[in-house]
Design a protein around this motif. Structure first.
Motif, PDB file in Angstrom:
ATOM      1  N   GLY A   1     -59.685  20.958  20.656  1.00 58.77           N
ATOM      2  CA  GLY A   1     -59.634  18.995  20.265  1.00 58.77           C
ATOM      3  C   GLY A   1     -61.300  18.718  20.863  1.00 58.77           C
ATOM      4  O   GLY A   1     -61.555  18.916  21.856  1.00 58.77           O
ATOM      5  N   TRP A   2     -61.241  17.872  20.694  1.00 61.07           N
ATOM      6  CA  TRP A   2     -62.606  16.562  20.430  1.00 61.07           C
ATOM      7  C   TRP A   2     -63.056  16.496  22.326  1.00 61.07           C
ATOM      8  O   TRP A   2     -63.523  16.237  22.965  1.00 61.07           O
ATOM      9  N   ARG A   3     -62.129  16.183  22.526  1.00 58.45           N
ATOM     10  CA  ARG A   3     -61.827  15.988  24.525  1.00 58.45           C
ATOM     11  C   ARG A   3     -62.363  17.657  24.822  1.00 58.45           C
ATOM     12  O   ARG A   3     -63.500  17.402  26.128  1.00 58.45           O
ATOM     13  N   MET A   4     -61.850  18.747  24.929  1.00 52.93           N
ATOM     14  CA  MET A   4     -62.498  19.721  25.634  1.00 52.93           C
ATOM     15  C   MET A   4     -63.788  19.893  24.953  1.00 52.93           C
ATOM     16  O   MET A   4     -64.709  21.062  25.734  1.00 52.93           O
ATOM     17  N   ALA A   5     -64.466  19.666  23.611  1.00 51.52           N
ATOM     18  CA  ALA A   5     -65.246  19.767  23.577  1.00 51.52           C
ATOM     19  C   ALA A   5     -66.844  18.961  24.163  1.00 51.52           C
ATOM     20  O   ALA A   5     -67.666  19.886  24.107  1.00 51.52           O
ATOM     21  N   PHE A   6     -65.952  18.061  24.235  1.00 50.04           N
ATOM     22  CA  PHE A   6     -67.339  17.299  25.561  1.00 50.04           C
ATOM     23  C   PHE A   6     -67.388  17.879  26.849  1.00 50.04           C
ATOM     24  O   PHE A   6     -68.428  18.043  27.195  1.00 50.04           O
ATOM     25  N   VAL A   7     -66.311  18.872  27.022  1.00 51.91           N
ATOM     26  CA  VAL A   7     -66.525  19.013  28.594  1.00 51.91           C
ATOM     27  C   VAL A   7     -67.093  20.302  28.781  1.00 51.91           C
ATOM     28  O   VAL A   7     -67.666  20.984  29.618  1.00 51.91           O
ATOM     29  N   VAL A   8     -66.881  21.048  27.532  1.00 50.80           N
ATOM     30  CA  VAL A   8     -67.155  22.865  27.381  1.00 50.80           C
ATOM     31  C   VAL A   8     -69.130  22.511  27.859  1.00 50.80           C
ATOM     32  O   VAL A   8     -69.621  23.019  27.680  1.00 50.80           O
ATOM     33  N   THR A   9     -68.993  21.530  26.565  1.00 49.54           N
ATOM     34  CA  THR A   9     -70.295  21.311  26.284  1.00 49.54           C
ATOM     35  C   THR A   9     -71.684  21.004  27.114  1.00 49.54           C
ATOM     36  O   THR A   9     -72.222  21.067  27.970  1.00 49.54           O
ATOM     37  N   GLY A  10     -70.688  19.938  28.000  1.00 51.42           N
ATOM     38  CA  GLY A  10     -71.301  19.711  29.912  1.00 51.42           C
ATOM     39  C   GLY A  10     -71.184  20.746  30.512  1.00 51.42           C
ATOM     40  O   GLY A  10     -72.255  20.986  31.181  1.00 51.42           O
ATOM     41  N   VAL A  11     -70.528  21.558  30.591  1.00 56.15           N
ATOM     42  CA  VAL A  11     -70.448  22.877  31.883  1.00 56.15           C
ATOM     43  C   VAL A  11     -71.850  23.811  31.245  1.00 56.15           C
ATOM     44  O   VAL A  11     -72.327  23.923  32.777  1.00 56.15           O
ATOM     45  N   VAL A  12     -71.561  24.497  30.447  1.00 57.38           N
ATOM     46  CA  VAL A  12     -72.476  24.739  29.434  1.00 57.38           C
ATOM     47  C   VAL A  12     -74.015  24.533  29.844  1.00 57.38           C
ATOM     48  O   VAL A  12     -74.657  25.527  30.583  1.00 57.38           O
ATOM     49  N   SER A  13     -74.195  22.861  30.112  1.00 66.09           N
ATOM     50  CA  SER A  13     -75.882  22.567  29.375  1.00 66.09           C
ATOM     51  C   SER A  13     -76.000  23.134  31.495  1.00 66.09           C
ATOM     52  O   SER A  13     -76.951  22.882  31.860  1.00 66.09           O
ATOM     53  N   LEU A  14     -75.194  22.500  32.627  1.00 61.04           N
ATOM     54  CA  LEU A  14     -75.503  22.652  34.067  1.00 61.04           C
ATOM     55  C   LEU A  14     -76.734  24.312  34.240  1.00 61.04           C
ATOM     56  O   LEU A  14     -76.954  23.998  34.908  1.00 61.04           O
ATOM     57  N   VAL A  15     -76.591  24.814  33.294  1.00 58.24           N
ATOM     58  CA  VAL A  15     -77.191  26.228  33.627  1.00 58.24           C
ATOM     59  C   VAL A  15     -79.075  25.928  33.785  1.00 58.24           C
ATOM     60  O   VAL A  15     -79.806  26.289  34.414  1.00 58.24           O
ATOM     61  N   TRP A  16     -79.507  25.458  32.758  1.00 57.40           N
ATOM     62  CA  TRP A  16     -80.521  24.370  32.680  1.00 57.40           C
ATOM     63  C   TRP A  16     -80.616  23.516  33.714  1.00 57.40           C
ATOM     64  O   TRP A  16     -82.418  24.159  34.395  1.00 57.40           O
ATOM     65  N   LEU A  17     -80.652  22.893  34.499  1.00 51.73           N
ATOM     66  CA  LEU A  17     -80.097  22.229  35.921  1.00 51.73           C
ATOM     67  C   LEU A  17     -80.892  23.023  37.285  1.00 51.73           C
ATOM     68  O   LEU A  17     -82.131  23.053  37.319  1.00 51.73           O
ATOM     69  N   ALA A  18     -80.290  24.766  37.468  1.00 46.30           N
ATOM     70  CA  ALA A  18     -80.843  25.674  38.048  1.00 46.30           C
ATOM     71  C   ALA A  18     -82.053  26.109  38.027  1.00 46.30           C
ATOM     72  O   ALA A  18     -83.225  26.590  38.475  1.00 46.30           O
TER      73      ALA A  18
END
Length: 428
Positions: free
Chosen positions: A174-191
């Motif tokens: 679903g499109w709602r989880m698509a936003f959540v999943v891409t956001g969580v994965v992206s946090l690796v970059w911050l570290a």
């Protein structure tokens, strides 16, 4: 003989280290994430319009609030990164935009979506001021256009990943989880950013030879320069008006192109992925090629003024065929024409982005980039409203492609009239 000796010294110093290109790699990754988050609404436009019953004007209003926040945030982050530095400025911007990105998954109305896009625009506005500030710290003037072109290519990679990954995530979860999943994965970059980024003089892994290469340009003031002084400079407005002309065109391609391909060539969520991938692959090549061409001209003895403006003129001519995109019946011919236009945009943009560091002391670069980004975002707001009006009113993309095809000549003219020689500005 002296020139040959100097070239040999330059090559020897350059070989002393390549750590600065690792920094570009981090900037590339962040820009890629930035554009995945930014473009998702364009890729999901048909799905969201059906699910939430949006009109073209509703969609345009959501985009308008993103760009309104982008305009505010760009000038703010330009100043922030000049004061607190690229490392922490980038980190703050990244956290804001990831929180807002994931919040899209909980939006149910145009108003809620507009609020989430506002937060996203506020955070994402820090990407380029911080990135260009980092390039200014880590690269001598002769390499900056190429370095900016490389990290700016992350925009196109993000635009490639989005139509490949997001439809699959949407179909599966679903499109709602698509936003959540891409956001969580992206946090690796911050570290990774917080671990590896420091200013060159504070970085323990940087060799003395590479530090000398980075610092080969004459030193300039480190004290931030007041906005009220910068806005009186013609060179500030040369950059800002260039952004005003071309940024709305990129926004148009990014947000409306998936819907255009769907409407014009009867494509759905899964089938417009390959055409978009092809277009943004061409864009990626353009981003790097534009930086390479002007850097190459400078290396061959041409002035910065000649190199930047010649490259931008070539790009302006390359965009022209997009004027006729609406009348092209064959999908892949249209993809080629639009892809060349987006590639030319990225090449033009890579050179325009170098102007603040070409023209101003390092301490002013972030602020000038921020002013230009704000002016560019205002142009994007106007383009969003215009697109909604045109598409709901006459249902044709032809007027939008006409604006896209002519904007780069206007941008180059503004740059040339306001800074005929691209002469460096003394600290105010």
């Amino acid at each position: 003989m002296q020139a040959g000796q100097n070239d040999g010294i330059d090559r020897a110093v350059a070989r002393a280290g390549r750590y600065r290109w690792g920094i570009v790699g981090l900037l590339f990754m962040a820009t890629c994430i930035n554009y995945v988050d930014r473009q998702m609404i364009g890729v999901l436009k048909p799905t969201l319009s059906k699910d939430l019953r949006w009109t073209e004007t509703d969609f345009a209003n959501v985009i308008f609030f993103f760009q309104f926040a982008y305009a505010i945030g760009y000038i703010g982050f330009g100043r922030i990164v000049d004061v607190i530095g690229a490392r922490m400025g980038y980190a703050v911007a990244f956290v804001i935009w990831q929180i807002a990105h994931m919040a899209h998954g909980g939006a149910y109305s145009v108003t809620q979506f507009a609020m989430a896009r506002f937060g996203l625009g506020l955070g994402e506005s820090g990407n380029f001021p911080a990135g260009i500030k980092a390039v200014t710290e880590w690269f001598p003037a002769k390499e900056r256009a190429f370095a900016i072109g490389v990290f700016n290519a992350g925009a196109n990679v993000g635009a490639i990943i989005t139509p490949m990954a997001v439809p699959l995530l949407t179909v599966a979860y679903g499109w709602r989880m698509a936003f959540v999943v891409t956001g969580v994965v992206s946090l690796v970059w911050l570290a990774l950013w917080l671990i590896f980024y420091r200013s060159p003089r504070d970085h323990k892994k940087l060799s003395s030879g590479e530090l000398a290469w980075i610092e080969q340009d004459p030193a300039d003031p480190v004290k931030p320069i007041a906005w009220k002084r910068l806005v009186t400079k013609r060179e500030t407005w040369a950059y800002a008006l260039g952004k005003f002309c071309i940024d709305p065109i990129w926004w148009f391609f990014l947000f409306w192109l998936p819907g255009y391909l769907g409407d014009r060539y009867d494509l759905d969520l899964l089938s417009f992925g390959p055409p978009l991938v092809a277009i943004y692959l061409l864009s990626d090549l353009g981003s790097v090629a534009g930086g390479w061409l002007s850097s190459r001209l400078i290396a061959r003895g041409r002035t910065v003024n000649f190199a930047r403006k010649t490259t931008m003129l070539v790009c302006a001519f390359a965009v022209l065929p997009v004027l006729f995109a609406q009348s092209i019946d064959n999908l892949w011919v249209a993809v080629l024409v639009i892809g060349i236009a987006t590639a030319a945009h990225q090449a033009f943009s890579a050179n325009l982005y170098t102007l603040p560091s070409d023209l101003f002391p390092r301490a002013a670069v972030g602020s000038v980039v921020g002013i230009g980004g704000t002016v560019g975002a205002i142009g994007g707001m106007m383009m969003a409203k215009y697109a909604g009006y045109v598409l709901d009113g006459i249902g044709s993309y032809a007027p939008l492609f006409f604006v896209a095809g002519s904007a780069y000549f206007v941008a180059l003219l503004a740059v040339h009239l306001l800074s005929p020689r691209l002469a460096r500005v003394d600290a105010p």
